[in-house]
Motif scaffolding. Structure first.
Motif, PDB file in Angstrom:
ATOM      1  N   GLY A 214     -58.203 -12.877 134.969  1.00 38.08           N
ATOM      2  CA  GLY A 214     -59.558 -12.697 135.482  1.00 38.08           C
ATOM      3  C   GLY A 214     -60.466 -13.857 135.117  1.00 38.08           C
ATOM      4  O   GLY A 214     -60.127 -14.695 134.271  1.00 38.08           O
ATOM      5  N   GLN A 215     -61.608 -13.884 135.784  1.00 36.67           N
ATOM      6  CA  GLN A 215     -62.624 -14.911 135.534  1.00 36.67           C
ATOM      7  C   GLN A 215     -63.898 -14.227 135.067  1.00 36.67           C
ATOM      8  O   GLN A 215     -64.405 -13.321 135.734  1.00 36.67           O
ATOM      9  N   ALA A 216     -64.422 -14.670 133.949  1.00 33.39           N
ATOM     10  CA  ALA A 216     -65.632 -14.069 133.409  1.00 33.39           C
ATOM     11  C   ALA A 216     -66.775 -14.148 134.413  1.00 33.39           C
ATOM     12  O   ALA A 216     -67.119 -15.223 134.897  1.00 33.39           O
ATOM     13  N   GLY A 217     -67.311 -12.981 134.753  1.00 38.57           N
ATOM     14  CA  GLY A 217     -68.462 -12.924 135.650  1.00 38.57           C
ATOM     15  C   GLY A 217     -68.126 -12.993 137.120  1.00 38.57           C
ATOM     16  O   GLY A 217     -69.029 -12.912 137.959  1.00 38.57           O
ATOM     17  N   ALA A 218     -66.842 -13.135 137.478  1.00 36.88           N
ATOM     18  CA  ALA A 218     -66.452 -13.243 138.883  1.00 36.88           C
ATOM     19  C   ALA A 218     -65.632 -12.019 139.269  1.00 36.88           C
ATOM     20  O   ALA A 218     -64.607 -11.736 138.656  1.00 36.88           O
ATOM     21  N   GLN A 222     -57.910 -10.456 144.094  1.00 32.32           N
ATOM     22  CA  GLN A 222     -56.989 -11.581 144.247  1.00 32.32           C
ATOM     23  C   GLN A 222     -55.877 -11.443 143.218  1.00 32.32           C
ATOM     24  O   GLN A 222     -56.134 -11.336 142.026  1.00 32.32           O
ATOM     25  N   ASP A 223     -54.643 -11.415 143.697  1.00 37.71           N
ATOM     26  CA  ASP A 223     -53.506 -11.493 142.786  1.00 37.71           C
ATOM     27  C   ASP A 223     -53.304 -12.955 142.407  1.00 37.71           C
ATOM     28  O   ASP A 223     -53.685 -13.874 143.145  1.00 37.71           O
ATOM     29  N   GLY A 224     -52.696 -13.177 141.277  1.00 42.95           N
ATOM     30  CA  GLY A 224     -52.497 -14.542 140.815  1.00 42.95           C
ATOM     31  C   GLY A 224     -52.223 -14.553 139.326  1.00 42.95           C
ATOM     32  O   GLY A 224     -51.919 -13.517 138.719  1.00 42.95           O
ATOM     33  N   GLY A 226     -53.602 -15.670 135.447  1.00 45.02           N
ATOM     34  CA  GLY A 226     -54.723 -16.060 134.609  1.00 45.02           C
ATOM     35  C   GLY A 226     -56.040 -16.010 135.347  1.00 45.02           C
ATOM     36  O   GLY A 226     -56.405 -14.996 135.967  1.00 45.02           O
ATOM     37  N   SER A 227     -56.757 -17.122 135.339  1.00 39.38           N
ATOM     38  CA  SER A 227     -58.057 -17.187 136.011  1.00 39.38           C
ATOM     39  C   SER A 227     -57.927 -17.183 137.528  1.00 39.38           C
ATOM     40  O   SER A 227     -58.935 -17.098 138.233  1.00 39.38           O
ATOM     41  N   GLY A 228     -56.700 -17.258 138.033  1.00 41.08           N
ATOM     42  CA  GLY A 228     -56.494 -17.184 139.479  1.00 41.08           C
ATOM     43  C   GLY A 228     -56.512 -15.775 140.020  1.00 41.08           C
ATOM     44  O   GLY A 228     -56.415 -15.570 141.231  1.00 41.08           O
ATOM     45  N   ALA A 229     -56.625 -14.777 139.137  1.00 40.17           N
ATOM     46  CA  ALA A 229     -56.698 -13.379 139.559  1.00 40.17           C
ATOM     47  C   ALA A 229     -58.129 -12.878 139.465  1.00 40.17           C
ATOM     48  O   ALA A 229     -58.910 -13.339 138.624  1.00 40.17           O
ATOM     49  N   LEU A 230     -58.467 -11.915 140.320  1.00 35.81           N
ATOM     50  CA  LEU A 230     -59.798 -11.324 140.309  1.00 35.81           C
ATOM     51  C   LEU A 230     -59.691  -9.807 140.346  1.00 35.81           C
ATOM     52  O   LEU A 230     -58.769  -9.253 140.973  1.00 35.81           O
ATOM     53  N   PHE A 231     -60.650  -9.147 139.708  1.00 41.95           N
ATOM     54  CA  PHE A 231     -60.708  -7.686 139.666  1.00 41.95           C
ATOM     55  C   PHE A 231     -62.133  -7.230 139.994  1.00 41.95           C
ATOM     56  O   PHE A 231     -63.098  -7.957 139.781  1.00 41.95           O
ATOM     57  N   GLY A 232     -62.237  -5.965 140.448  1.00 39.75           N
ATOM     58  CA  GLY A 232     -63.520  -5.279 140.497  1.00 39.75           C
ATOM     59  C   GLY A 232     -64.486  -5.774 141.557  1.00 39.75           C
ATOM     60  O   GLY A 232     -64.161  -6.566 142.428  1.00 39.75           O
TER      61      GLY A 232
END
Length: 492
Positions: A214-218, A222-224, A226-232
């Motif tokens: 995940g990315q802090a604040g983003a 998106q599957d991926g 480390g920072s290439g994944a997104l949640f929520g």
């Protein structure tokens, strides 16, 4: 005067001059360097032999390296207390001091004494020393180890309760933002659903914090890795009150949702429900994120293969063996319904395929507030809005029925006052329930024996409770409060 007399006279004068030159330290234009008491080098005289400090041909001084008379001593303090360290040194004034923690200089710690900030559990075992410097050089003290012990209340493990952030690092720098659920793997790593940062964080046994995915604040889907994944984020869901005849109508979900509850499968992968996108996600130990059930951003309630089954606002997750249980929302039986049913559904993995099916369904407006899997059995808590008699802790039976183990007034079972809000299970089979309004914590045995462990009715909890789990040794509750993690020792 004869030539013989002249030769003898000149030889005599030469001997006198040579003796005078040697007495004056002369002779030779390159000399060796001498070492002063500080460990610094100064030039010696111009003779071919080494000079000494303070000799007529040198520039060094008589200053001595500082001497430490009293070394810093080891210290033991309780969590949230400070440790005081000191050193006694002598030497040529002025002396200066620089304290260090684990070899790193501490800002503004520049006197003969040093008092640490209030220490967290993760600060335990830190090593402190001090570099004392004088005009003659520097000397480093021996190392003092600070041990942090637990008291009977909430012991801050890591993070700053009133300071939100996303920084990785050790106990002095790592920050969290509204952390929620936690889970500990077999190697002692703690995984945190850091809800305010839309990320999954990892805390190693040495209390090193990293962002696993995940990315802090983003937010987003998106599957991926480390920072290439997104949640929520925000998405759509099907509410029981939004029907077109008998056909459900998806509507916008304006609530910003983030990872809340985490669990572990048998391979130690982190599992979570991504409610905003109506899917279940898996995060490997390497930070690789995949979707293992549901169709992204497509709410629904149909069962079937994991690639085609639809989920509707999945809110909880608990893994046990090859089965993963989760909670989502299903529709009432008729269009006249004014609320939602909450369903426990399960993802069953087999060699050929994985499927989603229904395990248990509540009555209208009786939310399922938590799941816990222990010793091959799923337990859940119901926080009813229709009747307090339905509030309680339940066991899901193999035949799909549910048996209440402990409940509120009116239940023919041991008392469990209030509306249950959080549920977790220890490796020893014991269950732990927090009742609303989040002032009492109970321990419940698998047979339904209820014990009130903590009562904060008079003082309240020290902040907003975000999640609860049991540590791997079954000795503490690991709870998230505001922006920090805490340990609450369990009585025997």
């Amino acid at each position: 005067m004869t030539n013989q007399h002249l030769i003898k006279k000149r030889a005599f004068l030469s001997l006198i001059c040579a003796g005078l030159v040697a007495a004056c330290g002369g002779g030779g234009n390159t000399g060796n360097q001498g070492t002063t008491a500080t460990g610094q080098t100064g030039s010696s005289g111009s003779s071919g032999s080494p000079g000494s400090a303070g000799s007529s041909g040198g520039t060094s001084t008589n200053a001595q390296v500082p001497s430490i008379e009293t070394q810093p001593a080891d210290a033991t303090v309780a969590t949230d207390s400070s440790a005081s360290l000191s050193v006694t040194a002598s030497g040529a004034d002025p002396l200066s001091y620089q304290w260090r923690r684990n070899g790193v200089a501490i800002v503004s710690a520049t006197s003969a004494t040093y008092t640490t900030p209030a220490l967290a559990v993760a600060d335990g075992g830190s090593k402190y020393d001090v570099v004392v410097t004088g005009s003659g050089g520097s000397v480093t003290s021996s190392v003092a180890t600070v041990t942090v012990t637990l008291h009977s209340g909430f012991n801050r493990l890591i993070g700053l309760q009133k300071t939100a952030g996303a920084s990785d690092g050790d106990s002095t720098s790592a920050l969290f933002n509204a952390p929620a659920g936690t889970v500990t793997d077999t190697n002692g790593n703690i995984f945190v659903a850091d809800a305010g940062n839309f990320a999954i964080r990892k805390i190693s046994p040495a209390y090193a914090v990293t962002t696993l995915a995940g990315q802090a604040g983003a937010s987003g889907f998106q599957d991926g890795t480390g920072s290439g994944a997104l949640f929520g984020g925000t998405g759509e869901w099907i509410g029981g009150h939004v029907l077109n005849g008998s056909t459900p109508v998806p509507t916008s979900d304006t609530t910003v949702r983030a990872p809340q509850i985490v669990s572990l499968d048998t391979d130690q992968n982190v599992l979570l429900a991504d409610a905003a996108h109506n899917v279940l996600r898996k995060v490997t130990q390497a930070g690789v994120v995949t979707t293992f059930a549901g169709t992204p951003n497509t709410p629904g309630t149909s069962d079937g293969a994991t690639s085609t089954a639809l989920l509707n606002l999945p809110l909880n997750v608990a893994a046990g063996g090859t089965t993963t249980y989760f909670v989502d929302v299903v529709l009432p039986a008729t269009s006249s319904g004014s609320g939602e049913n909450y369903s426990i559904r399960k993802v069953t993995s087999a060699a050929q395929a994985s499927t989603v099916s229904r395990a248990w369904t509540s009555v209208v407006n009786e939310p399922i507030a938590g799941l816990a899997f222990s010793a091959g059995t799923l337990y859940f808590i119901s926080s009813a809005t229709t009747t307090a008699a339905s509030n309680g802790l339940y066991r899901l039976n193999q035949d799909g029925t549910a048996t209440i183990l402990a409940g509120d007034t009116g239940s023919a079972v041991p008392m469990l006052l209030g509306s249950p809000r959080f549920l977790t299970a220890g490796g020893d089979g014991m269950l732990y329930v927090v009742e609303g309004p989040l002032t009492k914590i109970y321990r419940v045995s698998p047979t339904g024996t209820v014990t009130l462990l903590f009562d904060y009715s008079s003082s309240g909890l020290p902040g907003a409770l975000g999640g609860m789990s049991v540590t791997g040794d079954n000795k503490n509750l690991l709870v998230t409060i505001d922006n920090a993690l805490f340990l609450l020792p369990l009585p025997n």
